[in-house]
Design an enzyme around this catalytic site. Sequence first.
Site, short mmCIF file in Angstrom:
data_model
loop_
_atom_site.label_atom_id
_atom_site.label_comp_id
_atom_site.label_asym_id
_atom_site.label_seq_id
_atom_site.Cartn_x
_atom_site.Cartn_y
_atom_site.Cartn_z
N ASP A 193 -9.89 -10.84 19.63
CA ASP A 193 -9.04 -12.07 19.53
C ASP A 193 -8.35 -12.53 20.78
O ASP A 193 -8.02 -13.46 21.24
CB ASP A 193 -7.99 -11.80 18.53
CG ASP A 193 -7.23 -13.26 18.32
OD1 ASP A 193 -7.93 -14.15 17.70
OD2 ASP A 193 -6.03 -13.28 18.08
N ARG A 194 -8.28 -11.24 21.93
CA ARG A 194 -7.75 -11.81 23.08
C ARG A 194 -8.67 -12.41 24.15
O ARG A 194 -8.10 -12.92 25.04
CB ARG A 194 -7.27 -10.29 23.85
CG ARG A 194 -6.12 -9.72 23.07
CD ARG A 194 -4.72 -10.60 23.27
NE ARG A 194 -3.66 -9.95 22.60
CZ ARG A 194 -2.37 -10.51 22.39
NH1 ARG A 194 -2.21 -11.69 22.92
NH2 ARG A 194 -1.47 -10.04 21.81
N MET A 274 -2.94 -18.61 15.01
CA MET A 274 -2.92 -19.86 15.42
C MET A 274 -3.70 -19.95 16.94
O MET A 274 -3.42 -20.98 17.59
CB MET A 274 -1.62 -20.41 15.47
CG MET A 274 -0.81 -20.78 14.22
SD MET A 274 -1.70 -21.95 13.29
CE MET A 274 -1.54 -23.54 14.42
N ARG A 275 -3.94 -18.66 17.21
CA ARG A 275 -4.34 -18.64 18.51
C ARG A 275 -5.73 -19.27 18.90
O ARG A 275 -6.09 -19.96 19.84
CB ARG A 275 -4.58 -16.99 18.88
CG ARG A 275 -4.85 -16.74 20.56
CD ARG A 275 -5.37 -15.39 20.93
NE ARG A 275 -3.89 -14.95 21.12
CZ ARG A 275 -3.30 -13.73 20.34
NH1 ARG A 275 -4.06 -13.48 19.43
NH2 ARG A 275 -2.09 -13.53 20.71
N ALA A 276 -6.57 -19.32 17.82
CA ALA A 276 -7.79 -20.16 17.79
C ALA A 276 -7.47 -21.69 18.31
O ALA A 276 -8.06 -22.28 18.98
CB ALA A 276 -8.80 -19.93 16.51
#
Length: 706
Positions: A193-194, A274-276
């Site tokens: 995810d990073r 919410m990172r996407a």
Amino acid sequence: MSTPYPFTAVVGQADLRLALLLNAVSPAVGGVLVRGEKGTAKSTAVRALSALLPQVDVVPGCRFSCAPAAPDPACPDGPHEPGPGAARPARMVELPVGASEDRLVGALDIERALAEGVKAFEPGLLADAHRGILYVDEVNLLHDHLIDLLLDAAAMGASYVEREGVSVRHAARFLLVGTMNPEEGELRPQLLDRFGLTVEVAASREPAQRVEVVRRRLAYEDDPAGFAARWAEDEHQVRARVVAARALLPQVRLGDTALLRIAATCAGFEVDGMRADIVMARTATALAAWAGRTEVLKEDVRQAALLALPHRRRRNPFDAPGLDEDKLDEILDRFPDEDPEPEPEPEPDPEPEGPDDGDDGGGGPDGGGGGVPPQGSGPRTESEAEAPPETADTPEAPADAPEAPQPSAQGGGGPEQAAVRAAEPFRTKMLSVPGLGEGAAGRRSRARTAHGRTTGAQRPAGQLTKLHLAATVHAAAPHQKTRGRTGRGLVIRKDDLRQATREGREGNLVLFVVDASGSMAARQRMSAVKGAVLSLLLDAYQRRDKVGLITFRGAAAELALPPTSSVDAAAARLEKLPTGGRTPLAAGLLKAHEVLRIERLRDPSRRPLLVVVTDGRATSAGAVGGDPRELSGRSARLLQAAGVASVVVDCESGPVRLGLAGVLAADLGGPAVSLDGLRADSLAGLVKNVRTAVSSSASDSNRRAA
């Protein structure tokens, strides 16, 4: 220093080049993960990117690349006085898979810190990569403790080094780029995810393009400088475009419609967190700047989704990354453009038709039938008319329904049954290797590791990495008078230093030996067996194990998957596993003995765990001959004599049970566990939890009454 291969000379790989350039335009996008088979120019393209990045201004003499306009107030080389900076090229720092923790974050001179009380700090790779690129080749093979450090630095934009009360902090903001071959194992979801974007690459199947790749590579190897000079003008143009896009980026407008499309896309694909959404917004903005526009359009959002979402929508480790583009278009079309710009002609379809791409009845030239035609509508071709219906579209036959016999691929007196789907995986009980190992870092069995709880101290064999302060003071204390100590500080010498010994967890080689004979062929039974093995594979993925798969049926055993870190590959082989024939149990055990013997030579520190999935029956001696049960017993005792830790998963079911799996487990010297007992939430565990809860409740009641 050798001349790098020019970025603009890379043939094909449009998505890879675009993703890298978008990060050059906007480093806030968050980096790129490049997934693909070996030999697809992954590393070549990444190494070539650094030549296209604009130069950075740094404080002269600062080892941590502080910006002159805004130096880091906590910089170990600070405080910095205001003044002109020095321009230098942006760095691309490579993190080797086998790097140590001190090489990544930096190291302190422990001897000087104790004796002189000074912070003698040597910067690591994170400091070198600040305001540049940190490149990790084969990132999926990186050790867990290094991944944890990367996660911390990427999240906070800083690196912290703690050594026995001495603390150093410095800025570490970098563009994280990783390459990996999925066949060698997957990444932890936290690290996956990073990465802002992900790209799947594969070698071209077009002969002309492959010829051009070979031609350019040979020309580069014959004369690297001359080859680079021929591409210098193209490199200059791309570099200038990157600089122009960076300058235009603050002026790009991300309208409400574009934000709604981004949010609806992330919600529609059930992306966690919410990172996407944030990455998609930054990527769409960078795409607009790269195209020379100040407005984010629908095609920018679509392209951003294809780059930012595939690696985030995976629901479990065995789901292949990807995005349903038809669903993506459906979501994006829900929101009309705010201020559509006048176009000289209608907006083209996502996949424009070529000159020979006529429509076969799915709509006229005006696109009246633009969707996929309903199932059963329109004429079918001759091959479609003769094709049987898909298995997934027809009701599954009852578990006890007879199946049509098929020839056995391995012989052995029984028909081969078609492969059945695995049952839903579940959380399994902890299986581990007894004793204390020294293998690769993982999460299964006890081992001496560089990280974990401190259990003792010893003299360091090489460079000191983990100081045991109490043991060091204890070793130095008796010699202070003879060393002429006069002040308050201890007089420390190198032979006083003690290394902390630590105990943690290691990853093992989990070798599955699966019975695929006719006795396992009942549909419900084999489905349950595959579900159990799939659950164990999922557990192995989470515990960072290597896995291998042996199957036996008919007259022989087969190494279906050599030991590998790719648990996905093992799951795929398991899903296609057919059943049928006799049960050559001894052949499966002997094959396991051979595989483990070879693996012990390749990786002697990784301890094996043998998981035999069978009902214990032995009806074939294979090519060896003799009594099958006696031969399987001797084979099992051979594995026990070799010191192999084993577990037998008993698949026997029904009212009448022979208990043969328990006999096999005794010969192997390990436990036997039933399919139901393999579950972490089995009935026995539930009863134990209930008893604990009842006891706690009774204790609380007694205390309140008192």
